[in-house]
Scaffold this motif. Structure first.
Motif, mmCIF file in Angstrom:
data_model
loop_
_atom_site.group_PDB
_atom_site.id
_atom_site.type_symbol
_atom_site.label_atom_id
_atom_site.label_comp_id
_atom_site.label_asym_id
_atom_site.label_seq_id
_atom_site.Cartn_x
_atom_site.Cartn_y
_atom_site.Cartn_z
ATOM 1 N N UNK A 67 34.529 41.007 40.702
ATOM 2 C CA UNK A 67 35.793 41.720 40.847
ATOM 3 C C UNK A 67 35.708 43.150 40.309
ATOM 4 N N UNK A 68 34.806 43.398 39.363
ATOM 5 C CA UNK A 68 34.693 44.733 38.780
ATOM 6 C C UNK A 68 34.341 45.766 39.838
ATOM 7 N N UNK A 69 33.530 45.381 40.787
ATOM 8 C CA UNK A 69 33.128 46.290 41.862
ATOM 9 C C UNK A 69 34.355 46.777 42.631
ATOM 10 N N UNK A 70 35.235 45.871 42.979
ATOM 11 C CA UNK A 70 36.437 46.245 43.729
ATOM 12 C C UNK A 70 37.369 47.118 42.888
ATOM 13 N N UNK A 71 37.436 46.859 41.601
ATOM 14 C CA UNK A 71 38.286 47.675 40.734
ATOM 15 C C UNK A 71 37.784 49.116 40.700
#
Length: 145
Positions: A67-71
């Motif tokens: 999810x960090x990538x999308x953030x």
């Protein structure tokens, strides 16, 4: 095991015509201690396959995307948008052609359009002759039928 049979099986193996049972025979022969000196060069190949068959992948495979990538992508997109808004300078839309072009440019454009219209009219005159030719031809053809 007969050495002659092993040599034939190696030839078949490199021609890709061996069966699974024949390949197992070769693996068994090359995993043993009594290998003919002229065939020792093939032993690492069959021993590699034996070791590779036993290898297992032990690391955990993540099934969900991080999810960090999308953030971070969304934060970067917002930053680019804000920089664009900061540096955006709207230009005023001219109300008339005289506001945008000089009188010489307007006259030059008028001359170019007049020349284009004259040449276009010459082309349409030729179409009138073609229509007359078509009417005459149709009259001639309908009289003969």
């Amino acid at each position: 095991m007969e050495l002659h049979n092993i040599e034939k099986l190696i030839e078949k193996y490199f021609d890709a015509t061996t069966t699974v049972a024949e390949e197992e025979t070769l693996r068994t022969y090359f995993s043993g201690d009594e290998i003919a000196p002229h065939l020792e060069q093939h032993a690492p190949l069959f021993n590699y396959f034996k070791k590779a068959k036993e290898e297992r992948f032990t690391k955990q495979v993540p099934l969900k995307p991080r999810k960090n990538y999308l953030k971070w992508v969304s934060v970067a997109a917002i930053a680019v948008f804000m920089v664009g808004l900061y540096f955006y300078q709207p230009t005023s839309v001219p109300e008339t052609l005289a506001d945008e072009y000089t009188p010489e440019e307007i006259e030059s454009a008028k001359e170019a359009l007049a020349l284009l219209a004259m040449n276009f009219n010459k082309g349409t005159e030729q179409l009138n002759h073609l229509e007359e030719f078509e009417k005459t031809t149709n009259k001639f053809l309908t009289k003969n039928n």
